[in-house]
Scaffold this active site. Structure first.
Site, PDB file in Angstrom:
ATOM      1  N   ARG A 285      44.136  39.660  72.125  1.00  0.00           N
ATOM      2  CA  ARG A 285      43.212  39.509  70.444  1.00  0.00           C
ATOM      3  C   ARG A 285      43.233  37.899  70.283  1.00  0.00           C
ATOM      4  O   ARG A 285      44.126  36.910  71.130  1.00  0.00           O
ATOM      5  CB  ARG A 285      45.245  39.570  69.650  1.00  0.00           C
ATOM      6  CG  ARG A 285      44.913  38.920  68.527  1.00  0.00           C
ATOM      7  CD  ARG A 285      44.190  40.126  67.575  1.00  0.00           C
ATOM      8  NE  ARG A 285      44.792  39.451  65.658  1.00  0.00           N
ATOM      9  CZ  ARG A 285      44.335  39.040  65.065  1.00  0.00           C
ATOM     10  NH1 ARG A 285      44.012  37.421  65.287  1.00  0.00           N
ATOM     11  NH2 ARG A 285      45.009  38.290  64.120  1.00  0.00           N
TER      12      ARG A 285
ATOM     13  N   ARG B  26      49.010  43.125  73.201  1.00  0.00           N
ATOM     14  CA  ARG B  26      47.613  42.748  73.356  1.00  0.00           C
ATOM     15  C   ARG B  26      48.726  40.997  73.559  1.00  0.00           C
ATOM     16  O   ARG B  26      49.170  40.721  73.184  1.00  0.00           O
ATOM     17  CB  ARG B  26      47.096  42.542  72.674  1.00  0.00           C
ATOM     18  CG  ARG B  26      46.788  43.907  72.090  1.00  0.00           C
ATOM     19  CD  ARG B  26      46.210  44.099  69.972  1.00  0.00           C
ATOM     20  NE  ARG B  26      46.798  43.100  69.460  1.00  0.00           N
ATOM     21  CZ  ARG B  26      47.104  43.059  68.028  1.00  0.00           C
ATOM     22  NH1 ARG B  26      45.460  43.270  67.670  1.00  0.00           N
ATOM     23  NH2 ARG B  26      47.495  42.338  67.483  1.00  0.00           N
TER      24      ARG B  26
ATOM     25  N   GLU C 128      39.498  42.632  58.361  1.00  0.00           N
ATOM     26  CA  GLU C 128      40.236  44.004  58.634  1.00  0.00           C
ATOM     27  C   GLU C 128      38.223  44.465  58.322  1.00  0.00           C
ATOM     28  O   GLU C 128      37.871  44.380  57.856  1.00  0.00           O
ATOM     29  CB  GLU C 128      41.350  44.541  58.006  1.00  0.00           C
ATOM     30  CG  GLU C 128      42.607  43.682  58.159  1.00  0.00           C
ATOM     31  CD  GLU C 128      42.902  43.909  59.688  1.00  0.00           C
ATOM     32  OE1 GLU C 128      42.510  45.283  60.028  1.00  0.00           O
ATOM     33  OE2 GLU C 128      43.957  42.702  60.050  1.00  0.00           O
TER      34      GLU C 128
END
Length: 179
Positions: free
Chosen positions: A66, A108, A74
């Site tokens: 990330r 992540r 999004e």
């Protein structure tokens, strides 16, 4: 006996939080959960969205990455597909270097990503108006300057008169699903 148990627990936690560990995700794929202050080079094998991708490390372990300090639109938000395409064009199938800052609650690796030997992916997304500088997690003046310049030039998502930051969009989405 209690002191021994506590000592073992402390050492175990240190190892878990400061070294590479391997775990499984819900799909049964093995991922390397890389923790802070680690630099890794590998090939990008998947693009999830504008700020998340999969890296195959040189030791053949998949790492979910990330991007640090930014937030891209999004899915279903304007410019989400453009941000994802930008990232795909820039790094898919390419060797990149990640510098891991920490791990997030989803496992992540939060990282700065360098590609083409010197380009910072977070900076390039901001420069092209395809991300917000995530001020909740970053006070980096260079990133803020890049966002401000993209706004001034009305690049990418800044063409919209009232772009909704992804963190507000996610919050509103949660309200709609609960409500």
């Amino acid at each position: 006996m209690t002191k021994l148990f506590i000592s073992i627990l402390v050492v175990f936690n240190f190892i878990i939080w400061n070294h590479k560990t391997i775990g499984d995700n819900s799909n049964g794929h093995t991922f390397n959960v890389v923790l802070k202050d680690t630099t890794i080079t590998g090939r990008v094998i998947g693009i999830m969205d504008g700020d998340t991708f999969k890296l195959l490390s040189q030791d053949s372990i998949q790492i979910r990455v990330r991007l640090a300090n930014i937030d891209c639109p999004e899915k279903k938000q304007p410019f989400s597909a453009k941000a994802k395409q930008f990232v795909s064009d820039a790094i898919f199938g390419q060797q990149v270097t990640i510098h891991v800052l920490k791990k997030d609650r989803y496992g992540r690796s939060i990282a700065n990503v360098i590609y083409n030997d010197s380009l910072d992916l977070s900076q390039e997304l901001l420069r092209h108006g395809l991300a917000w500088h995530y001020l909740q997690y970053s006070k980096n003046p260079v990133l803020q300057k890049l966002e401000d310049q993209a706004k001034k030039e009305k690049l990418g998502l800044w063409q919209d008169k009232h772009p909704i930051p992804p963190w507000k969009w996610r919050k509103n989405k949660k309200k709609r699903t609960k409500g």
